[in-house]
Motif scaffolding. Structure first.
Motif, PDB file in Angstrom:
ATOM      1  N   ALA A 272     -54.587 -23.593  27.194  1.00 48.51           N
ATOM      2  CA  ALA A 272     -55.079 -22.937  27.711  1.00 48.51           C
ATOM      3  C   ALA A 272     -55.286 -21.650  27.717  1.00 48.51           C
ATOM      4  CB  ALA A 272     -55.653 -23.092  28.550  1.00 48.51           C
ATOM      5  N   LEU A 273     -53.924 -21.357  27.829  1.00 53.97           N
ATOM      6  CA  LEU A 273     -54.033 -19.694  27.953  1.00 53.97           C
ATOM      7  C   LEU A 273     -53.833 -19.123  26.343  1.00 53.97           C
ATOM      8  CD1 LEU A 273     -53.120 -17.448  29.567  1.00 53.97           C
ATOM      9  CD2 LEU A 273     -50.945 -17.784  30.062  1.00 53.97           C
ATOM     10  N   GLU A 274     -53.027 -19.652  25.595  1.00 50.13           N
ATOM     11  CA  GLU A 274     -52.840 -19.170  24.554  1.00 50.13           C
ATOM     12  C   GLU A 274     -54.181 -18.802  23.489  1.00 50.13           C
ATOM     13  OE1 GLU A 274     -49.941 -18.177  20.629  1.00 50.13           O
ATOM     14  OE2 GLU A 274     -50.393 -17.843  23.121  1.00 50.13           O
ATOM     15  N   ALA A 275     -55.184 -19.912  24.325  1.00 53.14           N
ATOM     16  CA  ALA A 275     -56.659 -19.690  23.797  1.00 53.14           C
ATOM     17  C   ALA A 275     -57.643 -18.663  24.105  1.00 53.14           C
ATOM     18  CB  ALA A 275     -57.386 -20.920  24.255  1.00 53.14           C
ATOM     19  N   HIS A 276     -57.377 -18.922  25.827  1.00 58.05           N
ATOM     20  CA  HIS A 276     -58.034 -17.356  26.567  1.00 58.05           C
ATOM     21  C   HIS A 276     -57.787 -15.920  25.705  1.00 58.05           C
ATOM     22  CE1 HIS A 276     -59.451 -14.620  29.054  1.00 58.05           C
ATOM     23  NE2 HIS A 276     -57.900 -14.503  29.706  1.00 58.05           N
ATOM     24  N   ARG A 277     -56.475 -16.016  24.877  1.00 60.28           N
ATOM     25  CA  ARG A 277     -55.460 -14.375  24.910  1.00 60.28           C
ATOM     26  C   ARG A 277     -56.134 -14.401  23.344  1.00 60.28           C
ATOM     27  NH1 ARG A 277     -49.877 -14.712  26.909  1.00 60.28           N
ATOM     28  NH2 ARG A 277     -49.974 -14.536  28.845  1.00 60.28           N
ATOM     29  N   ALA A 278     -56.934 -15.637  22.054  1.00 62.33           N
ATOM     30  CA  ALA A 278     -56.823 -15.689  21.058  1.00 62.33           C
ATOM     31  C   ALA A 278     -58.447 -15.193  21.013  1.00 62.33           C
ATOM     32  CB  ALA A 278     -56.534 -16.805  20.062  1.00 62.33           C
ATOM     33  N   GLY A 279     -59.614 -15.402  22.284  1.00 63.74           N
ATOM     34  CA  GLY A 279     -60.980 -15.276  22.679  1.00 63.74           C
ATOM     35  C   GLY A 279     -61.453 -16.417  22.139  1.00 63.74           C
ATOM     36  N   GLN A 280     -60.824 -17.791  22.070  1.00 64.71           N
ATOM     37  CA  GLN A 280     -61.165 -18.962  21.689  1.00 64.71           C
ATOM     38  C   GLN A 280     -61.954 -19.761  23.433  1.00 64.71           C
ATOM     39  OE1 GLN A 280     -59.380 -20.577  19.025  1.00 64.71           O
ATOM     40  NE2 GLN A 280     -58.863 -19.571  17.825  1.00 64.71           N
ATOM     41  N   LEU A 281     -61.740 -19.269  24.727  1.00 67.58           N
ATOM     42  CA  LEU A 281     -61.919 -20.251  25.581  1.00 67.58           C
ATOM     43  C   LEU A 281     -63.078 -19.633  26.181  1.00 67.58           C
ATOM     44  CD1 LEU A 281     -60.239 -22.348  28.138  1.00 67.58           C
ATOM     45  CD2 LEU A 281     -59.786 -20.254  28.982  1.00 67.58           C
ATOM     46  N   ARG A 282     -64.313 -20.525  26.384  1.00 72.77           N
ATOM     47  CA  ARG A 282     -65.273 -20.124  26.497  1.00 72.77           C
ATOM     48  C   ARG A 282     -65.511 -20.581  28.482  1.00 72.77           C
ATOM     49  NH1 ARG A 282     -70.821 -23.902  26.077  1.00 72.77           N
ATOM     50  NH2 ARG A 282     -71.874 -22.273  27.536  1.00 72.77           N
ATOM     51  N   ARG A 283     -64.962 -21.596  28.866  1.00 68.67           N
ATOM     52  CA  ARG A 283     -63.840 -22.071  29.902  1.00 68.67           C
ATOM     53  C   ARG A 283     -63.302 -22.829  30.456  1.00 68.67           C
ATOM     54  NH1 ARG A 283     -66.312 -20.621  34.661  1.00 68.67           N
ATOM     55  NH2 ARG A 283     -67.601 -19.367  33.275  1.00 68.67           N
ATOM     56  N   LEU A 284     -62.489 -23.243  31.208  1.00 69.21           N
ATOM     57  CA  LEU A 284     -61.565 -24.007  32.094  1.00 69.21           C
ATOM     58  C   LEU A 284     -61.580 -24.225  33.156  1.00 69.21           C
ATOM     59  CD1 LEU A 284     -58.523 -25.024  31.428  1.00 69.21           C
ATOM     60  CD2 LEU A 284     -57.617 -23.349  32.755  1.00 69.21           C
ATOM     61  N   TRP A 285     -61.765 -26.471  32.841  1.00 69.86           N
ATOM     62  CA  TRP A 285     -62.654 -26.669  33.915  1.00 69.86           C
ATOM     63  C   TRP A 285     -61.356 -27.187  34.688  1.00 69.86           C
ATOM     64  CZ3 TRP A 285     -67.205 -26.267  35.107  1.00 69.86           C
ATOM     65  CH2 TRP A 285     -68.427 -25.829  33.875  1.00 69.86           C
ATOM     66  N   VAL A 286     -61.272 -27.102  35.856  1.00 70.90           N
ATOM     67  CA  VAL A 286     -59.914 -27.275  37.316  1.00 70.90           C
ATOM     68  C   VAL A 286     -60.496 -28.422  37.802  1.00 70.90           C
ATOM     69  CG1 VAL A 286     -58.320 -26.031  38.318  1.00 70.90           C
ATOM     70  CG2 VAL A 286     -59.235 -24.494  36.657  1.00 70.90           C
ATOM     71  N   ASP A 287     -59.546 -29.561  37.188  1.00 67.76           N
ATOM     72  CA  ASP A 287     -59.788 -30.256  38.438  1.00 67.76           C
ATOM     73  C   ASP A 287     -59.104 -30.350  39.749  1.00 67.76           C
ATOM     74  OD1 ASP A 287     -61.068 -32.446  37.348  1.00 67.76           O
ATOM     75  OD2 ASP A 287     -59.681 -34.000  37.077  1.00 67.76           O
ATOM     76  N   GLU A 288     -59.374 -30.974  40.605  1.00 64.35           N
ATOM     77  CA  GLU A 288     -58.412 -30.141  42.395  1.00 64.35           C
ATOM     78  C   GLU A 288     -57.804 -30.748  42.322  1.00 64.35           C
ATOM     79  OE1 GLU A 288     -61.158 -31.294  45.519  1.00 64.35           O
ATOM     80  OE2 GLU A 288     -61.345 -33.537  44.702  1.00 64.35           O
TER      81      GLU A 288
END
Length: 380
Positions: A190-206
């Protein structure tokens, strides 16, 4: 955090979060941990100067996550060797500290094997202890490199399955730098996707009952400037129904030979939801988490945690540390069912991503081929 300038193993690039490190302090060696029970309120380091202290840290989840437990186990063996402790006893205590995470035993056996091999060569106890420490440091380096490679393979798989970017990814528990010698497993993708500008949102289960998602994954996402939202575990179904989840990414604590995956309890229901809604369900873990000696999911020993984790709200669950101060949230005498993990069968898994590539569809043959390839690779 205290003692910031203590040494890291040569060749290891310190991650953003120093989850574990070896310290040669003037008063003696120590395994230094970022105490995860104190997060997110406080960043406090925990010094383990002997094996019983490290075992307590493992059992209380001050240190957790399969790859990181392997590193901790290896450093624990080195610590015992340098102290001159009974090595068989120390190795046994470490290996049995938590039964489900296969990496813990792997790290212990690897460092202990290096120690005994050095003794067999006549190198003496002091030299053998140094060899054990070098083996632990090598495992630390390898895990950091495996994390980088998993992130790349995982992003490539997402691009193949979900062309166009703008991914909305759902994750469960914590699988970032707090579980790894590098930036993690599933979270690293997910972090790699974020750095590549490809992450719209990370949904985090509690991630009840110990809230590793709320306390740890949200903490790491915030530190990395990621767009994220926290949800209660039982809200995930509504996200799928609304079409707000493009893929599920989880880590693993043990992967059986048939591809069954043990991960934090709550993972299996997400796999069922993902299949019903035709959403990819992806497991990200190093090959050291694959246990070819465990034939299937039914053979995985699932750790049962204390019932008070469900029936009480303790200070450690809200990130201020400590064991005291439990506030009852259920009637006195309530019995609790509290497995630490559940098992997801291979037919519900779209792919397993490792540092050697991805297996899809998930089969025992494919896993065995990846593990064989990994044993032939030297990571430098």
């Amino acid at each position: 955090m205290a003692d910031q300038d203590a040494q890291s193993p040569v060749g290891i690039e310190p991650p953003a979060l120093p989850s574990i490190r070896w310290a040669g302090l003037p008063e003696g060696p120590a395994v230094v941990l970022l105490d995860q029970t104190r997060l997110p309120a406080e960043e406090v380091e925990l010094l383990c100067t002997d094996v019983p202290a490290l075992v307590r840290a493992i059992q209380t989840l001050a240190v957790r996550g399969a790859p990181l437990l392997g590193i901790a186990g290896a450093y624990g063996v080195a610590l015992a060797a340098i102290r001159g402790d009974d090595m068989a006893e120390a190795s046994g205590l470490l290996e049995l500290a938590r039964p489900t995470a296969v990496n813990l035993g792997y790290g212990v056996r690897r460092a202990a094997g290096a120690y005994w091999a050095a003794l067999d060569r006549g190198e003496g106890a002091r030299r053998a202890a140094a060899v054990a420490l070098a083996e632990a440091e090598a495992l630390h380096r390898e895990d950091a490199e495996a994390s980088r490679r998993m992130a790349r393979y995982g992003l490539a798989l997402l691009e193949e399955l979900l062309p166009g970017g703008g991914h909305q990814l759902l994750t469960h528990c914590n699988s970032g730098a707090l579980v790894s010698g590098g930036e993690g497993t599933a979270f690293a993708v997910a972090l790699e996707a974020h750095r590549a500008g490809q992450l719209r949102r990370l949904w985090v289960d509690e991630t009840r009952p110990l809230l590793q998602g709320a306390r740890l994954t949200a903490y790491e996402a915030a530190r990395n400037g990621m767009a994220y939202s926290l949800l209660t575990d039982n809200a995930a179904g509504s996200l799928f129904a609304a079409g707000e989840v493009d893929a599920v990414l989880i880590g693993a604590d043990r992967i059986a030979a048939d591809g069954s995956v043990a991960n934090k309890v709550g993972s299996y229901p997400l796999a069922v939801l993902a299949q019903y809604h035709h959403v990819p369900f992806i497991v990200v873990a190093p090959t050291t988490t694959v246990d070819l000696q465990t034939p299937d999911g039914a053979s995985i020993v699932v750790e049962q945690r204390p019932g008070r984790e469900v029936t009480e709200l303790t200070s450690s669950r809200i990130g201020v540390g400590g064991e005291a101060g439990g506030v009852p949230v259920a009637p006195l005498g309530t019995q609790a069912y509290n497995p630490a993990f559940d098992i997801t069968p291979p037919e519900l898994i779209t792919a397993i991503v490792t540092e050697e590539g991805a297996v899809s569809p998930v089969t025992g043959v494919g896993l065995a081929e990846l593990c064989a390839r990994s044993s032939q690779v030297t990571i430098s």
